[in-house]
Design an enzyme around this catalytic site. Structure first.
Site, PDB file in Angstrom:
ATOM      1  N   PRO A  10       0.790  -1.224   0.000  1.00  0.00           N
ATOM      2  CA  PRO A  10       0.000   0.000   0.000  1.00  0.00           C
ATOM      3  C   PRO A  10       0.829   1.286   0.000  1.00  0.00           C
ATOM      4  CG  PRO A  10      -0.144  -1.123   2.116  1.00  0.00           C
ATOM      5  CD  PRO A  10       0.504  -2.075   1.160  1.00  0.00           C
ATOM      6  N   ASN A  11       0.368   2.216  -0.805  1.00  0.00           N
ATOM      7  CA  ASN A  11       0.927   3.574  -0.920  1.00  0.00           C
ATOM      8  C   ASN A  11       2.272   3.636  -1.634  1.00  0.00           C
ATOM      9  OD1 ASN A  11      -1.278   4.817   0.569  1.00  0.00           O
ATOM     10  ND2 ASN A  11      -0.441   3.733   2.334  1.00  0.00           N
ATOM     11  N   ARG A  18       5.039  10.681  -2.655  1.00  0.00           N
ATOM     12  CA  ARG A  18       4.738  10.496  -1.235  1.00  0.00           C
ATOM     13  C   ARG A  18       5.960  10.804  -0.357  1.00  0.00           C
ATOM     14  NH1 ARG A  18       4.661   4.454   1.388  1.00  0.00           N
ATOM     15  NH2 ARG A  18       3.920   5.113   3.431  1.00  0.00           N
ATOM     16  N   TYR A  23      11.099   8.867   1.259  1.00  0.00           N
ATOM     17  CA  TYR A  23      11.091   7.806   0.246  1.00  0.00           C
ATOM     18  C   TYR A  23      11.747   8.207  -1.085  1.00  0.00           C
ATOM     19  CZ  TYR A  23       7.833   5.721   3.566  1.00  0.00           C
ATOM     20  OH  TYR A  23       7.276   5.193   4.708  1.00  0.00           O
ATOM     21  N   ASN A  72       8.063  -5.498  -0.341  1.00  0.00           N
ATOM     22  CA  ASN A  72       7.895  -4.338   0.531  1.00  0.00           C
ATOM     23  C   ASN A  72       6.401  -4.253   0.821  1.00  0.00           C
ATOM     24  OD1 ASN A  72       7.693  -1.931   1.884  1.00  0.00           O
ATOM     25  ND2 ASN A  72       9.028  -0.796   0.483  1.00  0.00           N
ATOM     26  N   ALA A  75       2.814  -0.632   5.089  1.00  0.00           N
ATOM     27  CA  ALA A  75       2.286  -0.645   6.461  1.00  0.00           C
ATOM     28  C   ALA A  75       1.757  -2.018   6.876  1.00  0.00           C
ATOM     29  CB  ALA A  75       1.192   0.412   6.596  1.00  0.00           C
ATOM     30  N   GLU A  96      12.142  -9.501   2.847  1.00  0.00           N
ATOM     31  CA  GLU A  96      11.418  -8.298   3.273  1.00  0.00           C
ATOM     32  C   GLU A  96      12.307  -7.085   3.032  1.00  0.00           C
ATOM     33  OE1 GLU A  96      10.306  -8.469   7.417  1.00  0.00           O
ATOM     34  OE2 GLU A  96      10.015  -6.284   7.523  1.00  0.00           O
ATOM     35  N   HIS A  98      12.571  -2.627   3.026  1.00  0.00           N
ATOM     36  CA  HIS A  98      12.020  -1.307   3.315  1.00  0.00           C
ATOM     37  C   HIS A  98      12.970  -0.262   2.759  1.00  0.00           C
ATOM     38  CE1 HIS A  98       9.018  -3.130   5.812  1.00  0.00           C
ATOM     39  NE2 HIS A  98       9.981  -3.862   6.345  1.00  0.00           N
ATOM     40  N   ARG A 105      12.620   5.162  12.931  1.00  0.00           N
ATOM     41  CA  ARG A 105      11.370   5.928  12.814  1.00  0.00           C
ATOM     42  C   ARG A 105      10.464   5.645  14.017  1.00  0.00           C
ATOM     43  NH1 ARG A 105       9.038   5.174   6.966  1.00  0.00           N
ATOM     44  NH2 ARG A 105       7.767   6.929   7.694  1.00  0.00           N
TER      45      ARG A 105
HETATM   46  C1  DQA Z   1       8.096   1.146   4.279  1.00  0.00           C
HETATM   47  C2  DQA Z   1       8.093   1.416   5.791  1.00  0.00           C
HETATM   48  C3  DQA Z   1       6.705   1.201   6.375  1.00  0.00           C
HETATM   49  O1  DQA Z   1       6.718   1.453   7.784  1.00  0.00           O
HETATM   50  C4  DQA Z   1       5.712   2.134   5.733  1.00  0.00           C
HETATM   51  O2  DQA Z   1       4.408   1.893   6.219  1.00  0.00           O
HETATM   52  C5  DQA Z   1       5.741   2.073   4.240  1.00  0.00           C
HETATM   53  C6  DQA Z   1       7.040   1.971   3.572  1.00  0.00           C
HETATM   54  C7  DQA Z   1       9.456   1.472   3.647  1.00  0.00           C
HETATM   55  O3  DQA Z   1       9.673   1.047   2.514  1.00  0.00           O
HETATM   56  O4  DQA Z   1      10.294   2.161   4.237  1.00  0.00           O
HETATM   57  O5  DQA Z   1       4.721   2.183   3.576  1.00  0.00           O
HETATM   58  O6  DQA Z   1       7.836  -0.234   4.074  1.00  0.00           O
END
Ligand code: DQA
Length: 142
Positions: A10-11, A18, A23, A72, A75, A96, A98, A105
């Site tokens: 998501p997102n 964003r 990011y 990735n 959230a 996994e 990020h 954070r």
């Molecule tokens: C994320 C870190 C997550 O906490 C966050 O909700 C994201 C992006 C990252 O790539 O740093 O959407 O996965």
């Protein structure tokens, strides 16, 4: 030729727009070709969804025939037992990733529901986190 799927949750369709301070300014679509060129020995495909069940459907679709998944989960990383159960059910390894260093954070980002099912975790290297994960999968023995 190893088959690798990169999945964004998501997102992450909003990369480049964003919170660029966290990011970065690049969209994933603009980054993907350079990643594919960097690993000519791998067939790298890409999938993004904002919907948890769609991510699970996609992982179940490729997870028994591909050589690895770079995930990735955005959230959902911090909340989803369903993603963990899915990862544990698959034949192929999942890494996994990020973009940000989640440990520097907010505290709610420090815990991952999915890490225990994954081969490894890479965080905090910007879009290069994906590159390091692909590198690990390419070098992983079958
Ligand atoms: C994320 C870190 C997550 O906490 C966050 O909700 C994201 C992006 C990252 O790539 O740093 O959407 O996965």
């Amino acid at each position: 030729m190893k088959k690798i799927l990169i999945m964004n949750g998501p997102n992450l369709n909003l990369l480049g727009v964003r919170e660029p301070g966290i990011y970065g300014n690049n969209s994933f679509d603009s980054y993907l070709p350079s990643l594919q060129n960097r690993f000519p020995e791998a067939e790298i495909s890409y999938y993004q969804s904002n919907i948890e069940g769609e991510l699970i459907n996609k992982m179940q679709e490729v997870g028994f025939s591909y050589d690895g998944i770079v995930l990735n989960a955005g959230a959902y990383t911090h909340t989803s037992v369903a993603l963990l159960d899915c990862i544990r059910s698959l034949k192929c390894p999942v890494i996994e990733v990020h973009i940000s260093n989640v440990h520097s954070r907010e505290e709610f980002r420090h815990h991952s529901m999915i890490s225990s099912g994954c081969l490894g975790v890479i965080a905090g290297f910007g879009l290069r986190s994906y590159e390091f994960a692909v590198m690990a999968l390419v070098e992983e023995k079958k």
